[in-house]
Design a protein around this motif. Structure first.
Motif, mmCIF file in Angstrom:
data_model
loop_
_atom_site.group_PDB
_atom_site.id
_atom_site.type_symbol
_atom_site.label_atom_id
_atom_site.label_comp_id
_atom_site.label_asym_id
_atom_site.label_seq_id
_atom_site.Cartn_x
_atom_site.Cartn_y
_atom_site.Cartn_z
ATOM 1 N N GLY A 179 47.169 81.166 24.038
ATOM 2 C CA GLY A 179 46.470 80.200 23.077
ATOM 3 C C GLY A 179 47.292 80.072 21.875
ATOM 4 O O GLY A 179 47.582 78.790 21.396
ATOM 5 N N PHE A 180 47.844 81.070 21.281
ATOM 6 C CA PHE A 180 48.911 80.988 20.221
ATOM 7 C C PHE A 180 50.174 80.330 20.718
ATOM 8 O O PHE A 180 50.492 79.562 19.927
ATOM 9 N N VAL A 181 50.638 80.854 21.820
ATOM 10 C CA VAL A 181 52.092 80.085 22.315
ATOM 11 C C VAL A 181 51.620 78.606 22.567
ATOM 12 O O VAL A 181 52.742 77.708 21.950
ATOM 13 N N VAL A 182 50.795 78.098 23.209
ATOM 14 C CA VAL A 182 50.466 76.573 23.468
ATOM 15 C C VAL A 182 50.142 75.949 21.893
ATOM 16 O O VAL A 182 50.563 74.766 22.022
ATOM 17 N N ASP A 183 49.759 76.576 20.926
ATOM 18 C CA ASP A 183 49.672 75.801 19.633
ATOM 19 C C ASP A 183 51.092 75.464 19.243
ATOM 20 O O ASP A 183 51.226 74.354 18.093
ATOM 21 N N GLN A 184 52.018 76.299 19.722
ATOM 22 C CA GLN A 184 53.434 76.282 19.075
ATOM 23 C C GLN A 184 54.399 75.154 19.967
ATOM 24 O O GLN A 184 55.207 74.734 19.496
ATOM 25 N N VAL B 240 45.852 76.172 27.532
ATOM 26 C CA VAL B 240 46.582 75.070 27.568
ATOM 27 C C VAL B 240 45.995 73.757 27.986
ATOM 28 O O VAL B 240 46.427 72.727 27.265
ATOM 29 N N THR B 241 45.188 73.700 28.836
ATOM 30 C CA THR B 241 44.590 72.138 29.182
ATOM 31 C C THR B 241 43.387 71.886 28.048
ATOM 32 O O THR B 241 43.429 70.834 27.770
ATOM 33 N N ASN B 242 42.829 73.039 27.361
ATOM 34 C CA ASN B 242 42.074 72.399 26.302
ATOM 35 C C ASN B 242 42.738 71.853 25.150
ATOM 36 O O ASN B 242 42.147 70.922 24.420
ATOM 37 N N ARG B 243 43.758 72.560 24.768
ATOM 38 C CA ARG B 243 44.755 71.928 24.055
ATOM 39 C C ARG B 243 45.126 70.573 24.071
ATOM 40 O O ARG B 243 45.175 69.843 23.096
ATOM 41 N N GLY B 244 45.614 70.307 25.400
ATOM 42 C CA GLY B 244 45.811 68.849 25.742
ATOM 43 C C GLY B 244 44.625 67.875 25.441
ATOM 44 O O GLY B 244 44.839 66.787 24.860
ATOM 45 N N ILE B 245 43.340 68.420 25.796
ATOM 46 C CA ILE B 245 42.027 67.620 25.468
ATOM 47 C C ILE B 245 41.859 67.476 23.954
ATOM 48 O O ILE B 245 41.574 66.255 23.488
ATOM 49 N N ILE B 246 42.040 68.261 23.074
ATOM 50 C CA ILE B 246 41.887 68.126 21.614
ATOM 51 C C ILE B 246 43.060 67.343 20.925
ATOM 52 O O ILE B 246 42.375 66.378 20.189
ATOM 53 N N HIS B 247 43.971 67.125 21.556
ATOM 54 C CA HIS B 247 45.028 66.462 20.968
ATOM 55 C C HIS B 247 45.008 65.184 21.459
ATOM 56 O O HIS B 247 45.498 64.245 20.750
ATOM 57 N N ASP C 240 53.338 65.907 26.113
ATOM 58 C CA ASP C 240 52.665 66.519 25.001
ATOM 59 C C ASP C 240 52.255 65.271 24.092
ATOM 60 O O ASP C 240 53.238 64.449 23.985
ATOM 61 N N SER C 241 51.201 65.396 23.229
ATOM 62 C CA SER C 241 51.012 64.217 22.200
ATOM 63 C C SER C 241 51.931 64.268 21.094
ATOM 64 O O SER C 241 52.429 65.575 20.974
ATOM 65 N N ILE C 242 52.203 63.395 20.353
ATOM 66 C CA ILE C 242 52.948 63.462 19.117
ATOM 67 C C ILE C 242 52.428 64.217 18.250
ATOM 68 O O ILE C 242 53.124 65.143 17.441
ATOM 69 N N LYS C 243 51.229 64.516 18.226
ATOM 70 C CA LYS C 243 50.496 65.595 16.886
ATOM 71 C C LYS C 243 50.633 66.839 17.282
ATOM 72 O O LYS C 243 50.911 67.714 16.524
ATOM 73 N N GLU C 244 51.062 67.052 18.882
ATOM 74 C CA GLU C 244 51.465 68.668 19.241
ATOM 75 C C GLU C 244 52.950 68.824 18.825
ATOM 76 O O GLU C 244 53.326 69.996 18.221
ATOM 77 N N THR C 245 53.939 67.812 19.196
ATOM 78 C CA THR C 245 55.020 67.948 19.135
ATOM 79 C C THR C 245 55.571 67.939 17.637
ATOM 80 O O THR C 245 56.829 68.461 17.368
ATOM 81 N N ASN C 246 54.958 67.303 16.692
ATOM 82 C CA ASN C 246 55.420 67.162 15.208
ATOM 83 C C ASN C 246 54.980 68.180 14.380
ATOM 84 O O ASN C 246 55.332 68.218 13.274
ATOM 85 N N GLN C 247 54.054 69.059 14.892
ATOM 86 C CA GLN C 247 53.307 70.120 13.856
ATOM 87 C C GLN C 247 54.126 71.133 13.620
ATOM 88 O O GLN C 247 55.416 71.593 14.367
#
Length: 395
Positions: free
Chosen positions: A56-61, A108-115, A177-184
């Motif tokens: 969960g921590f890794v996928v946030d990054q 990993v998949t939850n992160r994709g849904i949220i973003h 990945d979405s732009i929100k994920e790659t830009n954080q």
């Protein structure tokens, strides 16, 4: 993007959750007790508990793309190796390794849904994605169980693992990945510990996660033992017993979508009340199973398993949304992993406990009554969660 996430989730569940429907055949092959059969899904979810927070921590990054492939390789490889083992201890170890990948797939998949989706769309989108779990489990009962009965579980599981690995390659190829994920901003290890403290101190997250222990554990009791219960206690054929498992999982898949739509549209994103309704339905149906006579027919079992599966196998998407929405979206992967880890404790303990109770009393009645008690505790915890959310909203 949703299709890629769904494919990965479905195929990982197809392999990982096969230990439930195939438990009766693995048990016969390795000469296992009911409690030992219950240890197979427990081992899977022990791996899930270990992996969920760090992943969960890794996928946030990093985002989800590369992890979709790595997870598919992890689960596929470990279960292929399992088909070569005749030692129960080593089989359990390999199931734990596979559980690392199975558990990692959730954040990993939850992160994709949220973003990728807005709040008022997430209930439906998460429900669609989460149907991959119950559909994968249903397919394991519908496809793997009869094939394994004919050709042997080892050959069938090995072939299915190759399908999983190919599916992982497809998901990796087409997902981005979405732009929100790659830009954080990226975070270091020190921030991980700070984030973990934030998770532990978040009372709503803790309450929903502890509730999920009971719901997840009870779900796996149904998946693990419904075939054995119908085959041995009700004297229903192995094939039709597997069909009942498929029915419960299909209804669980439908439930994940329907409960999500209900929470989005009728309750405007207020999802805790849905979990309370689900726990109530699951408690009632478990009580019915506890007192069914041995002469109960396949036709009578169909509506019971439909309702039970719709409730207890349909809660997962609502849980994932609550766990992700009670924290800031920058922590959505970690909060999912944290909640899944706590929820996994129920899955690790309840199926073996259910099996032990059945072995000890020589009857499934006590096991189903145990589930009723768990649902009562879950309902009370969710009531506390509802009050906590309303209190926070007042301020």
């Amino acid at each position: 993007m949703l299709a890629c996430l769904l494919l990965a989730q479905l195929l990982v569940a197809f392999i990982g959750r096969s230990v439930g429907p195939l438990g009766v055949l693995i048990g016969e092959d390795l000469e296992l007790s009911k409690s030992q059969i219950g240890m197979l899904p427990a081992a899977l979810f022990l791996g899930q508990a270990i992996a969920s927070i760090p992943v969960g921590f890794v996928v946030d990054q990093t985002g989800s793309k590369t992890l979709l492939l790595l997870i598919s390789l992890c689960v596929g490889s470990s279960f292929i190796l399992m088909t070569f083992s005749h030692q129960f201890g080593f089989v359990l170890f390999l199931v734990v390794i596979g559980g690392l990948g199975y558990g990692a797939m959730h954040p990993v998949t939850n992160r994709g849904i949220i973003h990728w989706f807005q709040r008022t769309q997430r209930g439906f989108a998460m429900g669609i994605k989460q149907t991959g779990i119950t559909t994968g489990s249903a397919l394991a009962g519908l496809v793997l169980l009869p094939l394994a009965a004919m050709y042997g579980w080892r050959q069938v599981v090995a072939a299915a693992c190759l399908l999983l690995i190919m599916g992982g390659v497809v998901s990796y190829t087409f997902y981005h990945d979405s732009i929100k994920e790659t830009n954080q901003d990226k975070k270091n290890l020190a921030s991980f510990y700070g984030s973990m403290k934030h998770m532990v101190r978040n009372k709503p997250l803790m309450l929903v996660s502890i509730s999920a222990m009971g719901l997840s554990g009870s779900q796996l009791c149904l998946v693990t033992y419904i075939v054995i219960y119908c085959y041995e206690y009700l004297d229903i054929s192995l094939f039709l017993s597997g069909v009942l498992l498929v029915i419960s999982e299909i209804c669980g898949s439908i439930g994940r979508i329907v409960w999500g739509i209900i929470s989005d549209r009728l309750f405007k994103g207020k999802r805790v009340i849905i979990l309370m309704i689900i726990s109530g339905i699951a408690g009632v149906t478990s009580m019915i199973l506890a007192f069914l006579p041995p002469s109960t027919t396949f036709g009578v079992m169909i509506p019971i398993t439909m309702v039970f599966g719709f409730a207890i196998s349909g809660f997962n998407a609502i849980w994932m949304n609550v766990a992700s929405e009670v924290v800031d979206t920058t922590f959505s992967g970690l909060s999912s992993g944290f909640s899944i880890t706590l929820g996994s404790l129920g899955v690790i303990t309840l199926p073996p406990l259910f099996g032990f109770i059945v072995d000890f009393f020589g009857s499934f009645t006590a096991g189903w009554i145990m589930i009723v008690g768990v649902m009562i505790l879950v309902f009370m915890l969710l009531l506390l969660l509802l009050l906590e959310i309303k209190t926070r909203a007042a301020y």
